[in-house]
Write a protein that holds these residues in place. Structure first.
Motif, PDB file in Angstrom:
ATOM      1  N   LEU A 144      16.243 -31.940   1.781  1.00 48.06           N
ATOM      2  CA  LEU A 144      15.572 -33.024   2.475  1.00 48.06           C
ATOM      3  C   LEU A 144      14.871 -32.470   3.716  1.00 48.06           C
ATOM      4  O   LEU A 144      15.499 -31.848   4.569  1.00 48.06           O
ATOM      5  CB  LEU A 144      16.586 -34.096   2.873  1.00 48.06           C
ATOM      6  CG  LEU A 144      16.074 -35.383   3.483  1.00 48.06           C
ATOM      7  CD1 LEU A 144      15.097 -36.089   2.556  1.00 48.06           C
ATOM      8  CD2 LEU A 144      17.235 -36.300   3.816  1.00 48.06           C
ATOM      9  N   PHE A 145      13.576 -32.696   3.782  1.00 50.09           N
ATOM     10  CA  PHE A 145      12.769 -32.293   4.934  1.00 50.09           C
ATOM     11  C   PHE A 145      12.576 -33.538   5.796  1.00 50.09           C
ATOM     12  O   PHE A 145      12.032 -34.543   5.319  1.00 50.09           O
ATOM     13  CB  PHE A 145      11.418 -31.744   4.473  1.00 50.09           C
ATOM     14  CG  PHE A 145      11.548 -30.524   3.615  1.00 50.09           C
ATOM     15  CD1 PHE A 145      11.583 -29.253   4.177  1.00 50.09           C
ATOM     16  CD2 PHE A 145      11.654 -30.642   2.232  1.00 50.09           C
ATOM     17  CE1 PHE A 145      11.712 -28.127   3.384  1.00 50.09           C
ATOM     18  CE2 PHE A 145      11.790 -29.518   1.427  1.00 50.09           C
ATOM     19  CZ  PHE A 145      11.823 -28.251   2.006  1.00 50.09           C
ATOM     20  N   ILE A 146      13.036 -33.465   7.038  1.00 49.00           N
ATOM     21  CA  ILE A 146      12.972 -34.600   7.950  1.00 49.00           C
ATOM     22  C   ILE A 146      12.109 -34.199   9.142  1.00 49.00           C
ATOM     23  O   ILE A 146      12.577 -33.506  10.051  1.00 49.00           O
ATOM     24  CB  ILE A 146      14.382 -35.029   8.414  1.00 49.00           C
ATOM     25  CG1 ILE A 146      15.304 -35.276   7.211  1.00 49.00           C
ATOM     26  CG2 ILE A 146      14.294 -36.247   9.322  1.00 49.00           C
ATOM     27  CD1 ILE A 146      16.759 -35.501   7.573  1.00 49.00           C
ATOM     28  N   PRO A 147      10.839 -34.608   9.145  1.00 45.64           N
ATOM     29  CA  PRO A 147       9.974 -34.253  10.273  1.00 45.64           C
ATOM     30  C   PRO A 147      10.302 -35.114  11.495  1.00 45.64           C
ATOM     31  O   PRO A 147      10.833 -36.219  11.354  1.00 45.64           O
ATOM     32  CB  PRO A 147       8.569 -34.555   9.756  1.00 45.64           C
ATOM     33  CG  PRO A 147       8.770 -35.611   8.731  1.00 45.64           C
ATOM     34  CD  PRO A 147      10.133 -35.367   8.131  1.00 45.64           C
ATOM     35  N   PRO A 148      10.001 -34.635  12.698  1.00 44.11           N
ATOM     36  CA  PRO A 148      10.281 -35.435  13.896  1.00 44.11           C
ATOM     37  C   PRO A 148       9.540 -36.775  13.869  1.00 44.11           C
ATOM     38  O   PRO A 148      10.080 -37.788  14.270  1.00 44.11           O
ATOM     39  CB  PRO A 148       9.785 -34.582  15.054  1.00 44.11           C
ATOM     40  CG  PRO A 148       9.559 -33.224  14.510  1.00 44.11           C
ATOM     41  CD  PRO A 148       9.438 -33.340  13.022  1.00 44.11           C
ATOM     42  N   LEU A 192      21.532 -34.148  15.266  1.00 42.63           N
ATOM     43  CA  LEU A 192      21.132 -32.750  15.453  1.00 42.63           C
ATOM     44  C   LEU A 192      19.727 -32.674  16.032  1.00 42.63           C
ATOM     45  O   LEU A 192      18.881 -33.528  15.766  1.00 42.63           O
ATOM     46  CB  LEU A 192      21.180 -32.011  14.106  1.00 42.63           C
ATOM     47  CG  LEU A 192      22.554 -31.846  13.473  1.00 42.63           C
ATOM     48  CD1 LEU A 192      22.419 -31.268  12.057  1.00 42.63           C
ATOM     49  CD2 LEU A 192      23.451 -30.964  14.334  1.00 42.63           C
ATOM     50  N   PRO A 193      19.460 -31.615  16.791  1.00 45.37           N
ATOM     51  CA  PRO A 193      18.101 -31.478  17.341  1.00 45.37           C
ATOM     52  C   PRO A 193      17.079 -31.185  16.249  1.00 45.37           C
ATOM     53  O   PRO A 193      17.408 -30.598  15.214  1.00 45.37           O
ATOM     54  CB  PRO A 193      18.222 -30.291  18.304  1.00 45.37           C
ATOM     55  CG  PRO A 193      19.560 -29.695  18.105  1.00 45.37           C
ATOM     56  CD  PRO A 193      20.372 -30.586  17.239  1.00 45.37           C
ATOM     57  N   PRO A 194      15.820 -31.583  16.484  1.00 41.13           N
ATOM     58  CA  PRO A 194      14.762 -31.268  15.515  1.00 41.13           C
ATOM     59  C   PRO A 194      14.717 -29.760  15.278  1.00 41.13           C
ATOM     60  O   PRO A 194      14.986 -28.975  16.174  1.00 41.13           O
ATOM     61  CB  PRO A 194      13.484 -31.738  16.216  1.00 41.13           C
ATOM     62  CG  PRO A 194      13.943 -32.725  17.227  1.00 41.13           C
ATOM     63  CD  PRO A 194      15.308 -32.287  17.657  1.00 41.13           C
ATOM     64  N   GLY A 195      14.391 -29.381  14.076  1.00 38.50           N
ATOM     65  CA  GLY A 195      14.303 -27.962  13.745  1.00 38.50           C
ATOM     66  C   GLY A 195      15.597 -27.367  13.233  1.00 38.50           C
ATOM     67  O   GLY A 195      15.622 -26.236  12.756  1.00 38.50           O
ATOM     68  N   MET A 237      13.548 -30.898  10.686  1.00 35.12           N
ATOM     69  CA  MET A 237      14.895 -30.591  10.247  1.00 35.12           C
ATOM     70  C   MET A 237      14.880 -30.441   8.728  1.00 35.12           C
ATOM     71  O   MET A 237      14.142 -31.146   8.040  1.00 35.12           O
ATOM     72  CB  MET A 237      15.841 -31.722  10.669  1.00 35.12           C
ATOM     73  CG  MET A 237      17.265 -31.499  10.236  1.00 35.12           C
ATOM     74  SD  MET A 237      18.432 -32.828  10.687  1.00 35.12           S
ATOM     75  CE  MET A 237      18.024 -33.154  12.368  1.00 35.12           C
ATOM     76  N   ILE A 238      15.717 -29.549   8.257  1.00 31.98           N
ATOM     77  CA  ILE A 238      15.914 -29.369   6.817  1.00 31.98           C
ATOM     78  C   ILE A 238      17.397 -29.541   6.543  1.00 31.98           C
ATOM     79  O   ILE A 238      18.235 -28.944   7.235  1.00 31.98           O
ATOM     80  CB  ILE A 238      15.444 -27.984   6.343  1.00 31.98           C
ATOM     81  CG1 ILE A 238      13.961 -27.784   6.634  1.00 31.98           C
ATOM     82  CG2 ILE A 238      15.740 -27.798   4.846  1.00 31.98           C
ATOM     83  CD1 ILE A 238      13.470 -26.373   6.393  1.00 31.98           C
ATOM     84  N   VAL A 239      17.722 -30.352   5.540  1.00 27.94           N
ATOM     85  CA  VAL A 239      19.119 -30.581   5.177  1.00 27.94           C
ATOM     86  C   VAL A 239      19.289 -30.332   3.683  1.00 27.94           C
ATOM     87  O   VAL A 239      18.607 -30.948   2.867  1.00 27.94           O
ATOM     88  CB  VAL A 239      19.571 -32.018   5.516  1.00 27.94           C
ATOM     89  CG1 VAL A 239      21.060 -32.184   5.219  1.00 27.94           C
ATOM     90  CG2 VAL A 239      19.261 -32.368   6.962  1.00 27.94           C
ATOM     91  N   PHE A 240      20.189 -29.422   3.364  1.00 25.69           N
ATOM     92  CA  PHE A 240      20.591 -29.181   1.977  1.00 25.69           C
ATOM     93  C   PHE A 240      21.788 -30.085   1.707  1.00 25.69           C
ATOM     94  O   PHE A 240      22.767 -30.056   2.464  1.00 25.69           O
ATOM     95  CB  PHE A 240      21.011 -27.719   1.777  1.00 25.69           C
ATOM     96  CG  PHE A 240      19.918 -26.729   2.049  1.00 25.69           C
ATOM     97  CD1 PHE A 240      19.011 -26.381   1.063  1.00 25.69           C
ATOM     98  CD2 PHE A 240      19.807 -26.122   3.293  1.00 25.69           C
ATOM     99  CE1 PHE A 240      18.000 -25.462   1.307  1.00 25.69           C
ATOM    100  CE2 PHE A 240      18.802 -25.194   3.554  1.00 25.69           C
ATOM    101  CZ  PHE A 240      17.908 -24.866   2.558  1.00 25.69           C
ATOM    102  N   VAL A 241      21.717 -30.893   0.654  1.00 27.81           N
ATOM    103  CA  VAL A 241      22.816 -31.798   0.312  1.00 27.81           C
ATOM    104  C   VAL A 241      23.219 -31.519  -1.133  1.00 27.81           C
ATOM    105  O   VAL A 241      22.363 -31.460  -2.020  1.00 27.81           O
ATOM    106  CB  VAL A 241      22.406 -33.280   0.471  1.00 27.81           C
ATOM    107  CG1 VAL A 241      23.606 -34.192   0.238  1.00 27.81           C
ATOM    108  CG2 VAL A 241      21.791 -33.539   1.841  1.00 27.81           C
ATOM    109  N   SER A 261      22.585 -23.504  10.262  1.00 31.37           N
ATOM    110  CA  SER A 261      23.523 -23.265  11.358  1.00 31.37           C
ATOM    111  C   SER A 261      24.612 -24.330  11.454  1.00 31.37           C
ATOM    112  O   SER A 261      25.581 -24.148  12.175  1.00 31.37           O
ATOM    113  CB  SER A 261      22.776 -23.199  12.693  1.00 31.37           C
ATOM    114  OG  SER A 261      22.110 -24.425  12.954  1.00 31.37           O
ATOM    115  N   LYS A 262      24.453 -25.433  10.741  1.00 34.55           N
ATOM    116  CA  LYS A 262      25.436 -26.517  10.763  1.00 34.55           C
ATOM    117  C   LYS A 262      25.817 -26.860   9.338  1.00 34.55           C
ATOM    118  O   LYS A 262      24.961 -26.955   8.458  1.00 34.55           O
ATOM    119  CB  LYS A 262      24.863 -27.773  11.427  1.00 34.55           C
ATOM    120  CG  LYS A 262      24.447 -27.578  12.862  1.00 34.55           C
ATOM    121  CD  LYS A 262      25.633 -27.435  13.758  1.00 34.55           C
ATOM    122  CE  LYS A 262      25.175 -27.348  15.210  1.00 34.55           C
ATOM    123  NZ  LYS A 262      26.256 -27.046  16.106  1.00 34.55           N
ATOM    124  N   ALA A 263      27.116 -27.048   9.112  1.00 33.34           N
ATOM    125  CA  ALA A 263      27.606 -27.430   7.789  1.00 33.34           C
ATOM    126  C   ALA A 263      28.573 -28.592   7.943  1.00 33.34           C
ATOM    127  O   ALA A 263      29.345 -28.649   8.905  1.00 33.34           O
ATOM    128  CB  ALA A 263      28.287 -26.258   7.105  1.00 33.34           C
TER     129      ALA A 263
END
Length: 147
Positions: free
Chosen positions: A132-136, A91-94, A1-5, A39-41
């Protein structure tokens, strides 16, 4: 997962809306993220967070969903942080997501997602983009940028 904050774009000194510079920054953010697969905000109930996401929503249309979590009420900013963190963790991985919040909540969101502590965001600082990179399975990686 990648999250922009990030904190919302530059705010007007007169009200809750974005300034002209903030509107330009929001368009730049949309340009940067439009092809990222986001795809999610998530945002707060403040007008300026919605306005920061508006150009991205306009560019992506139905390919992105925006969820608001209030900073008001009994739970206040802490409740907003908890809701954003829980929604992202569900959220699902990826998934690629973006969270637009405030100077007093961005750091707590990053920390809640496992990105560690960040330096405080100054009152006139609107250009930090935390990725933020969040690996499974494994360790989160935080990239700190300016835009």
């Amino acid at each position: 997962m990648i999250v922009f904050v990030l904190r919302h774009a530059d705010r007007s000194s007169e009200d809750d809306a974005l300034s002209a510079v903030g509107t330009k920054r929001a368009r730049m953010l949309a340009h940067m993220l439009a092809e990222s697969g986001v795809s999610k905000a998530f945002c707060s109930d403040a007008q300026r967070t919605h306005q920061t996401l508006a150009p991205l929503k306009q560019a992506l249309g139905d390919r992105i969903s925006v969820t608001e979590f209030s900073t008001a009420g009994q739970a206040g900013p802490d409740g907003h942080v908890e809701a954003v963190v829980a929604a992202i963790k569900a959220l699902p991985p990826g998934t690629i997501a973006v969270a637009v919040s405030h100077s007093n909540t961005v750091g707590s969101i990053v920390e809640g997602l496992g990105g560690g502590r960040i330096d405080a965001i100054g009152d006139t600082e609107f250009d930090r983009l935390l990725v933020l990179f969040i690996p499974p399975n494994g360790r989160e990686t935080l990239l700190q940028l300016h835009y």
